[in-house]
Enzyme design. Structure first.
Site, PDB file in Angstrom:
ATOM      1  N   SER A  51      70.242  11.012  67.890  1.00  0.00           N
ATOM      2  CA  SER A  51      70.975  10.735  66.656  1.00  0.00           C
ATOM      3  C   SER A  51      72.246  11.565  66.546  1.00  0.00           C
ATOM      4  CB  SER A  51      70.092  11.004  65.440  1.00  0.00           C
ATOM      5  OG  SER A  51      68.948  10.185  65.496  1.00  0.00           O
ATOM      6  N   HIS A  79      63.405   8.221  60.968  1.00  0.00           N
ATOM      7  CA  HIS A  79      62.902   9.294  60.101  1.00  0.00           C
ATOM      8  C   HIS A  79      63.692   9.356  58.800  1.00  0.00           C
ATOM      9  CE1 HIS A  79      60.378  10.842  63.337  1.00  0.00           C
ATOM     10  NE2 HIS A  79      61.363  10.454  64.120  1.00  0.00           N
ATOM     11  N   ASP A 133      67.115   5.713  64.862  1.00  0.00           N
ATOM     12  CA  ASP A 133      66.252   6.750  64.281  1.00  0.00           C
ATOM     13  C   ASP A 133      65.479   6.176  63.098  1.00  0.00           C
ATOM     14  OD1 ASP A 133      65.117   9.160  63.320  1.00  0.00           O
ATOM     15  OD2 ASP A 133      66.880  10.296  63.937  1.00  0.00           O
TER      16      ASP A 133
END
Length: 499
Positions: free
Chosen positions: A70, A19, A17
């Site tokens: 995630s 972000h 991930d």
């Protein structure tokens, strides 16, 4: 005298991930409240998180993630913490995480306190309670009870109402009269790359409401600027955003690239869409696989699937589909690093938030150009930017990983089809997150009945059929589709890394 820190927290965005705006805001908020924060950044493997926690003698570990894969990785980290004998509290946060997921899928793997933190502003209260000898026992006991209660309620809801068999759900699909409908033929077929698109033009299409949500100020723009409670904060933030946006455009801090493709297409096997190399429709270029709603609904409501929006091959009707990938994040990393080097977290986060808004605005602008000229099925569309942001136009642009097509792995055939890395400078992580982070990709549908919907929970028969159509192993597919399964999948290893 310098205050002794209240406690040390290791915080990371999990493997696969990319972000981190929310996590970085949490990090700043905790540091402002005198916590010692070790922020490991993005795509951090479990072993590195836990090794750092041991080396740093961390009091708390925080995991963050935005994309659905995630969730699986967080459960894996919790199992590892248990296996390695950790006792410290585990905090879970990020857009796809939830109270239910934390209670049902994460807490059972770890005997230490496991706590879902819905937003950055709550993190201070949670960490303060966990670091206080007086408050901790009570806080942990309440959190455990809350998790137990959530699990019990979830057990009662399993399956979320009756489901159709897949065959039955297909019978209840969108009813369309293909014989009286002529699909609009695109102005061009194939792939078109647009590099270094003018940022000033993109900026006109920014939707500011989600920008304020990123900073945890809720309210619709522009009304939020006059809000009696958050108005002043929103006005200050907006002024800073405008000033930085001007510099981004003026000094070309970011590069925006897009690639779009328009192709002859027909639906096959009820739920898939075949794309063809040319109008002879003899050679299949690629196939997109879609999921169908399976819940039983009232007679006048359809069991939607995106494939219903494209004419079936056997109808003989010549239809089309589009695909796109856009980013406004090329070149962002050195800029963010420069701010972080100066410990200017505010501007580092501001830049990421603006890049995200520009990427969404770019998706909006490209969709407009597709409708008006590149596909050209709505050449006279008279919409204002405001109406466009409210999506008052014909056609949709659903993205893999979102409710209408919740399978992130469908980004792979999309990226291959459009040669996205070469054409737009974007890539996918092992969990199919897009890099740069400020990016949007998806499909274009033009049918007048096109509308967004959520697939909702799907049953085992559909997952088996879908895995077979995709040529994928069932257990692997169940991992990617975990959030939409109407049943408990058998325990199997963590998602294998995509080749």
């Amino acid at each position: 005298g310098v205050q002794k820190p209240k406690g040390k927290i290791v915080i990371a965005t999990v493997k696969g991930d990319v972000h981190d705006i929310g996590k970085n805001i949490v990090s700043v908020v905790l540091q402002c409240n005198n916590f010692d924060v070790v922020n490991l950044g993005v795509m951090v493997p479990a072993e590195r998180i836990l090794q750092t926690a041991r080396d740093e003698k961390a009091d708390i570990i925080g995991l963050s993630g935005l994309i659905t894969p995630s969730l699986e990785e967080m459960a894996h980290v919790a199992k590892e913490m248990e296996r390695q004998g950790f006792k410290v509290p585990l905090l879970i946060g990020g857009a796809t995480t939830s109270r239910v997921h934390t209670a049902v899928k994460i807490e059972p793997n770890y005997s230490g306190p496991t706590i879902w933190v819905p937003d950055a502003s709550r993190s201070v209260g949670v960490c303060t309670s966990l670091m206080s000898d007086e408050l901790k026992p009570d806080f942990v006991r309440k959190a455990k009870e809350e998790n137990d209660r959530t699990r019990q309620q979830h057990k009662g809801k399993k399956g979320q109402g009756p489901h159709h068999s897949l065959a039955e759900a297909r019978k209840h699909g969108l009813k369309t009269d293909w014989q009286s409908y002529v699909p609009p033929a695109p102005a061009f077929l194939g792939v078109k790359a647009l590099s270094e698109y003018p940022l000033a033009e993109i900026a006109r299409f920014i939707d500011w409401t989600p920008f304020f949500q990123t900073w945890e100020l809720s309210g619709r723009y522009p009304k939020i600027l006059q809000d009696p409670i958050v108005g002043e904060a929103a006005r200050n933030l907006f002024a800073d955003a405008q000033a930085m946006l001007d510099r981004i455009i003026e000094e070309k801090w970011l590069t925006a690239n897009a690639v779009i493709g328009l192709f002859p297409a027909n639906s096959v096997n009820s739920d898939d869409v075949e794309l063809y190399t040319d109008e002879s429709r003899t050679q299949v270029l690629t196939t997109f696989r879609f999921l169908r709603q399976q819940t039983v609904k009232p007679a006048d409501r359809f069991n939607h699937c995106l494939a219903d929006l494209v004419a079936p091959r056997e109808s003989g009707v010549k239809d089309y589909i589009g695909g796109f990938a856009v980013t406004a994040g090329i070149g962002i990393d050195p800029r963010v690093e420069a701010f972080e080097k100066k410990h200017d977290d505010y501007n580092a986060i501001m830049l990421k938030a603006l890049a995200d808004r520009l990427a969404e605005a770019f998706a909006e602008l490209m969709h407009l150009r597709v409708r008006r000229e590149l596909w050209g099925y709505a050449p006279d569309e008279p919409l204002s930017v405001e109406e466009m942001i409210d999506e008052k136009y014909r056609g949709i642009r659903p993205a893999p990983g979102y409710p209408a097509c919740p399978d992130h792995t469908e980004k792979e055939p999309l990226f291959d089809l459009l040669h996205v890395p070469e054409n737009a400078g974007m890539t996918l992580t092992e969990s199919f997150a897009m890099l740069p982070t400020a990016a949007v990709s998806g499909f274009y549908f033009s049918h007048p009945q096109s509308q967004y919907f959520a697939v909702g929970k799907i049953d085992r028969d559909q997952v088996q059929d879908y895995a077979r159509r995709k040529g994928s192993r069932l257990d692997v597919m169940e991992k990617w589709l975990a959030p939409v399964l109407a049943y408990e999948a058998e325990e199997s290893p963590v998602v294998p890394v995509a080749a």
